[in-house]
Scaffold this motif. Structure first.
Motif, PDB file in Angstrom:
ATOM      1  N   LEU A 165       0.757  -1.164  -0.076  1.00 26.79           N
ATOM      2  CA  LEU A 165      -0.022   0.030   0.123  1.00 26.79           C
ATOM      3  C   LEU A 165       0.875   1.164   0.076  1.00 26.79           C
ATOM      4  O   LEU A 165       0.711   2.331  -0.636  1.00 26.79           O
ATOM      5  CB  LEU A 165      -0.832  -0.042   1.230  1.00 26.79           C
ATOM      6  CG  LEU A 165      -2.121  -0.977   1.205  1.00 26.79           C
ATOM      7  CD1 LEU A 165      -2.823  -1.221   2.560  1.00 26.79           C
ATOM      8  CD2 LEU A 165      -3.123  -0.571   0.270  1.00 26.79           C
ATOM      9  N   LEU A 166       2.065   1.326   0.814  1.00 20.10           N
ATOM     10  CA  LEU A 166       2.703   2.551   0.933  1.00 20.10           C
ATOM     11  C   LEU A 166       3.313   2.708  -0.556  1.00 20.10           C
ATOM     12  O   LEU A 166       3.576   3.858  -1.077  1.00 20.10           O
ATOM     13  CB  LEU A 166       3.616   2.462   2.187  1.00 20.10           C
ATOM     14  CG  LEU A 166       4.967   1.495   2.105  1.00 20.10           C
ATOM     15  CD1 LEU A 166       6.202   2.326   1.411  1.00 20.10           C
ATOM     16  CD2 LEU A 166       5.543   1.148   3.299  1.00 20.10           C
ATOM     17  N   ASP A 167       3.850   1.725  -1.146  1.00 14.88           N
ATOM     18  CA  ASP A 167       4.274   1.753  -2.595  1.00 14.88           C
ATOM     19  C   ASP A 167       3.305   2.346  -3.456  1.00 14.88           C
ATOM     20  O   ASP A 167       3.527   3.082  -4.191  1.00 14.88           O
ATOM     21  CB  ASP A 167       5.147   0.473  -3.029  1.00 14.88           C
ATOM     22  CG  ASP A 167       5.746   0.759  -4.101  1.00 14.88           C
ATOM     23  OD1 ASP A 167       6.797   1.151  -4.464  1.00 14.88           O
ATOM     24  OD2 ASP A 167       5.025   0.306  -5.372  1.00 14.88           O
ATOM     25  N   ALA A 168       2.134   1.740  -3.461  1.00 12.28           N
ATOM     26  CA  ALA A 168       1.020   2.176  -4.279  1.00 12.28           C
ATOM     27  C   ALA A 168       0.733   3.804  -4.209  1.00 12.28           C
ATOM     28  O   ALA A 168       0.234   4.418  -5.188  1.00 12.28           O
ATOM     29  CB  ALA A 168      -0.145   1.362  -4.152  1.00 12.28           C
ATOM     30  N   ARG A 169       0.855   4.123  -2.970  1.00  9.11           N
ATOM     31  CA  ARG A 169       0.581   5.406  -2.824  1.00  9.11           C
ATOM     32  C   ARG A 169       1.648   6.506  -2.986  1.00  9.11           C
ATOM     33  O   ARG A 169       1.399   7.671  -2.679  1.00  9.11           O
ATOM     34  CB  ARG A 169      -0.163   5.550  -1.057  1.00  9.11           C
ATOM     35  CG  ARG A 169      -1.265   4.792  -0.895  1.00  9.11           C
ATOM     36  CD  ARG A 169      -1.776   5.203   0.718  1.00  9.11           C
ATOM     37  NE  ARG A 169      -2.472   4.051   1.034  1.00  9.11           N
ATOM     38  CZ  ARG A 169      -4.052   4.089   1.076  1.00  9.11           C
ATOM     39  NH1 ARG A 169      -4.466   5.293   0.068  1.00  9.11           N
ATOM     40  NH2 ARG A 169      -4.659   3.374   1.275  1.00  9.11           N
ATOM     41  N   GLY A 170       2.728   5.907  -3.210  1.00  9.02           N
ATOM     42  CA  GLY A 170       3.744   6.952  -3.279  1.00  9.02           C
ATOM     43  C   GLY A 170       4.484   7.473  -2.137  1.00  9.02           C
ATOM     44  O   GLY A 170       4.806   8.586  -1.838  1.00  9.02           O
ATOM     45  N   PHE A 171       4.354   6.653  -1.057  1.00 10.98           N
ATOM     46  CA  PHE A 171       4.657   7.161   0.475  1.00 10.98           C
ATOM     47  C   PHE A 171       6.101   7.318   0.415  1.00 10.98           C
ATOM     48  O   PHE A 171       6.960   6.347  -0.100  1.00 10.98           O
ATOM     49  CB  PHE A 171       4.117   6.005   1.243  1.00 10.98           C
ATOM     50  CG  PHE A 171       4.225   6.519   2.710  1.00 10.98           C
ATOM     51  CD1 PHE A 171       3.289   7.461   3.402  1.00 10.98           C
ATOM     52  CD2 PHE A 171       5.157   6.211   3.687  1.00 10.98           C
ATOM     53  CE1 PHE A 171       3.207   7.803   4.473  1.00 10.98           C
ATOM     54  CE2 PHE A 171       5.286   6.498   4.804  1.00 10.98           C
ATOM     55  CZ  PHE A 171       4.168   7.229   5.329  1.00 10.98           C
TER      56      PHE A 171
END
Length: 331
Positions: free
Chosen positions: A180-186
């Motif tokens: 999720l953090l990768d998909a959100r560009g975190f």
């Protein structure tokens, strides 16, 4: 219950426990396919599409794991909270809305406290993601997506205490959070904002302007002054250097204690020297809006302990010593 200690037995069990739990996580990895319709991928899609929060729930050991998963999601860009299923049945279910995604964790998939509230979660329209060790369980069948976290055996010699199963569930939660953090560009900066009290937060949220010396604390002399005046300014301001400025207070040079030591080896009489004759040109500078960690990197790169802080026009607005960064715990 008698207590006996056999070091060899203890070491054997330790190795066995770690191997069983490692095998359990490897098995999870092998269940995730490259198919875009894989349950894990579907779960990520549902969580990304959630306009509310992620609510994670479980009881007993699964409850402890659920709390950790909720905390990890929250700290990595996915707003999440933990809700105790028994408390949810007595009013806390009001925290859940139709816009939320509900992650229900139960190794058996039949936990009574969870099953008492799952029908209500479904009726209100919230997304239900189940993490169980039993794909044919009631909870798994009711879920929009089921993530199989089943294990062949627990690490407990009695095969009773939740050990490998909780480790596998925790690892699956971490996998969700990372995807999720990768998909959100975190980014690191985002992580720092949710961890302002930690070391990373200090490194990524502290700017030069927050730690620099300003106003009267800035050591500065004009280029036409004598060495003795410059040395007095260095001593008075106490950061082992002075900036050299022009009539508009633009930084044109710098003179440090290190420069003085090197000068002593060459010149015995300083009375006839002007600071302009011995200052270092151009001075190393940094902007006040840059991160303090950038100042650390500059100091390490150029092997210096001080930096002048200048604005976009080159005007001196501050001074920075490595000790300032140490006090701010940037280093």
């Amino acid at each position: 219950m008698s207590v006996t200690f056999d070091a060899g037995r203890a070491l054997e069990l330790a190795r066995s426990t770690l191997q069983i739990e490692a095998d359990a996580i490897t098995a999870l990895k092998n269940r995730i396919s490259d198919n875009p319709h894989d349950p894990f991928a579907k779960a990520i899609g549902l969580l990304l599409g959630c306009s509310g929060r992620v609510v994670v729930s479980g009881i007993g050991k699964s409850g402890h794991i659920a709390r950790k998963i909720a905390a990890t999601l929250s700290s990595t860009g996915t707003p999440a909270l933990f809700i105790h299923p028994a408390e949810a049945a007595h009013g806390d279910l009001g925290m859940v809305t139709e816009h939320d995604a509900f992650i229900a964790i139960s190794n058996s998939g039949e936990t009574a406290e969870l099953m008492a509230i799952v029908p209500i979660i479904k009726r209100m329209g919230a997304t239900l993601i189940a993490m169980t060790g039993k794909p044919d369980s009631a909870l798994a069948q009711l879920a929009n997506v089921h993530l199989d976290v089943g294990v062949v055996q627990e690490a407990c010699p009695l095969n009773l205490a939740p050990t490998a199963s909780t480790t596998a569930t925790l690892a699956m939660g971490d996998a969700l959070a990372v995807a999720l953090l990768d998909a959100r560009g975190f980014r690191e900066e985002d992580f720092a904002r949710s961890h302002p009290g930690g070391a990373l937060g200090r490194r990524l949220l502290t700017h030069v302007r927050d730690v620099m010396r300003s106003g009267e604390a800035i050591p500065a002399v004009t280029a036409d002054v004598s060495m003795s005046v410059a040395l007095f300014e260095i001593t008075r301001k106490g950061i082992a250097m002075t900036a050299v400025v022009d009539e508009n207070f633009h930084a044109v040079g710098v003179f440090t204690d290190g420069d003085l030591r090197r000068l002593i080896e060459q010149v015995q009489d300083f009375t006839k020297l002007k600071i302009a004759d011995v200052m270092h040109v151009p001075p190393r500078t940094i902007g006040p809006d840059q991160l303090a960690v950038d100042a650390v990197q500059m100091m390490e790169e150029f092997r210096i302990n001080q930096l002048l802080v200048t604005d976009a026009d080159g005007k001196l607005v501050g001074a920075l010593h490595i000790h300032d960064l140490t006090r701010a715990k940037v280093i």
